[in-house]
Scaffold this motif. Structure first.
Motif, PDB file in Angstrom:
ATOM      1  N   ASN A 153       0.873  -1.179   0.000  1.00 38.91           N
ATOM      2  CA  ASN A 153       0.000   0.000   0.000  1.00 38.91           C
ATOM      3  C   ASN A 153       0.904   1.221   0.000  1.00 38.91           C
ATOM      4  O   ASN A 153       1.225   1.758   1.062  1.00 38.91           O
ATOM      5  N   ALA A 154       1.340   1.633  -1.178  1.00 41.46           N
ATOM      6  CA  ALA A 154       2.254   2.764  -1.295  1.00 41.46           C
ATOM      7  C   ALA A 154       1.743   3.862  -2.218  1.00 41.46           C
ATOM      8  O   ALA A 154       2.126   5.021  -2.073  1.00 41.46           O
ATOM      9  N   ASP A 155       0.854   3.511  -3.156  1.00 38.18           N
ATOM     10  CA  ASP A 155       0.442   4.473  -4.170  1.00 38.18           C
ATOM     11  C   ASP A 155      -1.058   4.682  -4.294  1.00 38.18           C
ATOM     12  O   ASP A 155      -1.488   5.660  -4.889  1.00 38.18           O
ATOM     13  N   TYR A 156      -1.859   3.759  -3.769  1.00 38.53           N
ATOM     14  CA  TYR A 156      -3.312   3.803  -3.951  1.00 38.53           C
ATOM     15  C   TYR A 156      -4.046   3.804  -2.617  1.00 38.53           C
ATOM     16  O   TYR A 156      -3.488   3.414  -1.592  1.00 38.53           O
ATOM     17  N   LYS A 157      -5.310   4.195  -2.670  1.00 41.22           N
ATOM     18  CA  LYS A 157      -6.173   4.110  -1.497  1.00 41.22           C
ATOM     19  C   LYS A 157      -6.605   2.660  -1.344  1.00 41.22           C
ATOM     20  O   LYS A 157      -7.363   2.136  -2.148  1.00 41.22           O
ATOM     21  N   VAL A 158      -6.093   2.001  -0.332  1.00 47.25           N
ATOM     22  CA  VAL A 158      -6.379   0.599  -0.064  1.00 47.25           C
ATOM     23  C   VAL A 158      -7.081   0.501   1.283  1.00 47.25           C
ATOM     24  O   VAL A 158      -6.649   1.121   2.252  1.00 47.25           O
ATOM     25  N   GLU A 159      -8.161  -0.281   1.343  1.00 46.28           N
ATOM     26  CA  GLU A 159      -8.937  -0.398   2.579  1.00 46.28           C
ATOM     27  C   GLU A 159      -8.579  -1.648   3.365  1.00 46.28           C
ATOM     28  O   GLU A 159      -8.078  -2.628   2.817  1.00 46.28           O
ATOM     29  N   SER A 160      -8.870  -1.569   4.658  1.00 54.20           N
ATOM     30  CA  SER A 160      -8.737  -2.713   5.554  1.00 54.20           C
ATOM     31  C   SER A 160     -10.003  -2.797   6.394  1.00 54.20           C
ATOM     32  O   SER A 160     -10.762  -1.840   6.483  1.00 54.20           O
ATOM     33  N   CYS A 161     -10.215  -3.961   7.020  1.00 54.11           N
ATOM     34  CA  CYS A 161     -11.382  -4.136   7.878  1.00 54.11           C
ATOM     35  C   CYS A 161     -11.119  -5.292   8.839  1.00 54.11           C
ATOM     36  O   CYS A 161     -10.082  -5.947   8.765  1.00 54.11           O
ATOM     37  N   MET A 162     -12.073  -5.537   9.707  1.00 56.56           N
ATOM     38  CA  MET A 162     -12.017  -6.657  10.637  1.00 56.56           C
ATOM     39  C   MET A 162     -12.988  -7.733  10.164  1.00 56.56           C
ATOM     40  O   MET A 162     -14.011  -7.429   9.561  1.00 56.56           O
ATOM     41  N   THR A 163     -12.667  -8.994  10.478  1.00 54.97           N
ATOM     42  CA  THR A 163     -13.650 -10.043  10.257  1.00 54.97           C
ATOM     43  C   THR A 163     -14.688  -9.926  11.365  1.00 54.97           C
ATOM     44  O   THR A 163     -14.449  -9.271  12.386  1.00 54.97           O
ATOM     45  N   ARG A 164     -15.834 -10.570  11.162  1.00 57.94           N
ATOM     46  CA  ARG A 164     -16.827 -10.537  12.230  1.00 57.94           C
ATOM     47  C   ARG A 164     -16.223 -11.259  13.432  1.00 57.94           C
ATOM     48  O   ARG A 164     -15.508 -12.236  13.296  1.00 57.94           O
ATOM     49  N   GLY A 165     -16.471 -10.746  14.599  1.00 57.27           N
ATOM     50  CA  GLY A 165     -15.868 -11.305  15.800  1.00 57.27           C
ATOM     51  C   GLY A 165     -14.490 -10.739  16.103  1.00 57.27           C
ATOM     52  O   GLY A 165     -13.873 -11.090  17.102  1.00 57.27           O
ATOM     53  N   ASP A 166     -13.975  -9.872  15.240  1.00 51.91           N
ATOM     54  CA  ASP A 166     -12.676  -9.219  15.450  1.00 51.91           C
ATOM     55  C   ASP A 166     -11.514 -10.191  15.607  1.00 51.91           C
ATOM     56  O   ASP A 166     -10.534  -9.893  16.284  1.00 51.91           O
TER      57      ASP A 166
ATOM     58  N   TYR B 293      -9.616 -11.458  13.011  1.00 53.86           N
ATOM     59  CA  TYR B 293      -8.588 -11.201  12.005  1.00 53.86           C
ATOM     60  C   TYR B 293      -8.713  -9.797  11.438  1.00 53.86           C
ATOM     61  O   TYR B 293      -9.803  -9.242  11.339  1.00 53.86           O
ATOM     62  N   VAL B 294      -7.567  -9.271  11.036  1.00 51.56           N
ATOM     63  CA  VAL B 294      -7.484  -8.017  10.290  1.00 51.56           C
ATOM     64  C   VAL B 294      -7.337  -8.409   8.825  1.00 51.56           C
ATOM     65  O   VAL B 294      -6.581  -9.325   8.496  1.00 51.56           O
TER      66      VAL B 294
ATOM     67  N   ILE C 114      -5.589 -10.240  -1.130  1.00 51.99           N
ATOM     68  CA  ILE C 114      -6.271  -9.863   0.104  1.00 51.99           C
ATOM     69  C   ILE C 114      -5.549 -10.621   1.214  1.00 51.99           C
ATOM     70  O   ILE C 114      -5.388 -11.844   1.130  1.00 51.99           O
ATOM     71  N   VAL C 115      -5.074  -9.895   2.223  1.00 53.26           N
ATOM     72  CA  VAL C 115      -4.232 -10.485   3.255  1.00 53.26           C
ATOM     73  C   VAL C 115      -4.972 -10.504   4.593  1.00 53.26           C
ATOM     74  O   VAL C 115      -5.612  -9.522   4.966  1.00 53.26           O
ATOM     75  N   PHE C 116      -4.854 -11.625   5.304  1.00 52.28           N
ATOM     76  CA  PHE C 116      -5.453 -11.809   6.628  1.00 52.28           C
ATOM     77  C   PHE C 116      -4.339 -11.955   7.666  1.00 52.28           C
ATOM     78  O   PHE C 116      -3.406 -12.733   7.460  1.00 52.28           O
ATOM     79  N   TRP C 117      -4.461 -11.235   8.786  1.00 50.28           N
ATOM     80  CA  TRP C 117      -3.535 -11.356   9.905  1.00 50.28           C
ATOM     81  C   TRP C 117      -4.300 -11.714  11.173  1.00 50.28           C
ATOM     82  O   TRP C 117      -5.443 -11.295  11.353  1.00 50.28           O
TER      83      TRP C 117
ATOM     84  N   VAL D 203      -4.299 -10.436  17.384  1.00 50.31           N
ATOM     85  CA  VAL D 203      -3.438 -10.258  18.552  1.00 50.31           C
ATOM     86  C   VAL D 203      -1.966 -10.411  18.209  1.00 50.31           C
ATOM     87  O   VAL D 203      -1.146  -9.558  18.546  1.00 50.31           O
ATOM     88  N   GLY D 204      -1.607 -11.490  17.522  1.00 51.40           N
ATOM     89  CA  GLY D 204      -0.198 -11.760  17.245  1.00 51.40           C
ATOM     90  C   GLY D 204       0.388 -10.979  16.086  1.00 51.40           C
ATOM     91  O   GLY D 204       1.599 -10.810  15.993  1.00 51.40           O
ATOM     92  N   GLY D 205      -0.458 -10.518  15.160  1.00 49.99           N
ATOM     93  CA  GLY D 205       0.014  -9.773  14.007  1.00 49.99           C
ATOM     94  C   GLY D 205       0.611 -10.632  12.904  1.00 49.99           C
ATOM     95  O   GLY D 205       1.121 -10.119  11.918  1.00 49.99           O
ATOM     96  N   LYS D 206       0.542 -11.957  13.059  1.00 49.33           N
ATOM     97  CA  LYS D 206       1.119 -12.870  12.072  1.00 49.33           C
ATOM     98  C   LYS D 206       0.191 -13.003  10.871  1.00 49.33           C
ATOM     99  O   LYS D 206      -1.020 -13.134  11.024  1.00 49.33           O
ATOM    100  N   GLU D 207       0.793 -12.966   9.665  1.00 50.69           N
ATOM    101  CA  GLU D 207       0.004 -13.193   8.452  1.00 50.69           C
ATOM    102  C   GLU D 207      -0.473 -14.643   8.455  1.00 50.69           C
ATOM    103  O   GLU D 207       0.315 -15.576   8.589  1.00 50.69           O
ATOM    104  N   MET D 208      -1.791 -14.806   8.309  1.00 48.30           N
ATOM    105  CA  MET D 208      -2.382 -16.130   8.397  1.00 48.30           C
ATOM    106  C   MET D 208      -2.776 -16.711   7.038  1.00 48.30           C
ATOM    107  O   MET D 208      -2.751 -17.925   6.866  1.00 48.30           O
ATOM    108  N   HIS D 209      -3.159 -15.833   6.119  1.00 44.04           N
ATOM    109  CA  HIS D 209      -3.714 -16.321   4.854  1.00 44.04           C
ATOM    110  C   HIS D 209      -3.735 -15.173   3.847  1.00 44.04           C
ATOM    111  O   HIS D 209      -3.765 -14.005   4.231  1.00 44.04           O
ATOM    112  N   SER D 210      -3.730 -15.507   2.568  1.00 47.60           N
ATOM    113  CA  SER D 210      -3.971 -14.488   1.545  1.00 47.60           C
ATOM    114  C   SER D 210      -4.792 -15.105   0.418  1.00 47.60           C
ATOM    115  O   SER D 210      -4.720 -16.310   0.171  1.00 47.60           O
TER     116      SER D 210
END
Length: 183
Positions: A112-125, A127-128, A137-140, A143-150
């Motif tokens: 995310n360096a040049d464009y307007k990119v959005e983020s959100c929470m999953t339901r239940g908070d 994952y980011v 699309i990246v999931f973290w 709490v731990g901040g670890k990338e879990m899935h993309s």
């Protein structure tokens, strides 16, 4: 009411029932364009290209500013309302405690360096989730901040995301002209 953020460095509140094109309130605390606005009850959180997120308490007439140091492309409240999530143009999503302004976690691994990119929470908070300029699309873990899935499903920048409040599905859109519903 309708709340808008604008390139004219303001957040404006409009009363749709008044049939007036004039805002009922204008907040001019910004030094650059307002890129994102989130509303929760009587609070408005706005992210600006000036590198600040500002939270306005409309009832109390107060504003709290948090400097993130990089242009902000997206702000949102966590589902529990205790934190704000902010995407910045340094390829970092930040989770801030609303009561203290403390940085609780940073999430990296997307672009995310040049464009307007959005983020959100999953339901239940749990994952980011963030779009990325590389089409992913990246999931973290929250709490731990670890990338879990993309997920890869777009050929261009994934610019917008919306997670369904009660169903396990995500809607993403891209500058390539596609919208994908992920189940």
């Amino acid at each position: 009411v309708v709340v808008s953020g604008s390139y004219d460095k303001t957040v404006r509140i409009f009363d749709c029932r008044s049939r007036s094109f004039e805002p009922i309130q204008t907040m001019s605390h910004f030094k650059d364009s307002v890129a994102s606005v989130a509303v929760r009850g009587h609070e408005i959180c706005a992210g600006s290209v000036d590198g600040y997120i500002r939270t306005f308490d409309i009832r109390a007439g107060e504003v709290v500013s948090d400097c993130l140091g990089h242009p902000v492309t997206c702000v949102s409240f966590t589902n529990d309302g205790n934190c704000t999530l902010s995407s910045c143009m340094d390829s970092t999503v930040r989770l801030l405690d609303r009561s203290s302004g403390e940085l609780l976690q940073s999430y990296k691994g997307h672009k995310n360096a040049d464009y307007k990119v959005e983020s959100c929470m999953t339901r239940g908070d749990a994952y980011v989730v963030s779009g990325s300029e590389d089409g992913r699309i990246v999931f973290w873990d929250l709490v731990g901040g670890k990338e879990m899935h993309s997920l890869a499903g777009h050929q261009g920048v994934v610019c917008s995301l919306a997670y369904h409040p009660s169903e396990p599905c995500l809607l993403s859109t891209s500058v390539d002209g596609t919208a994908v519903l992920w189940r």
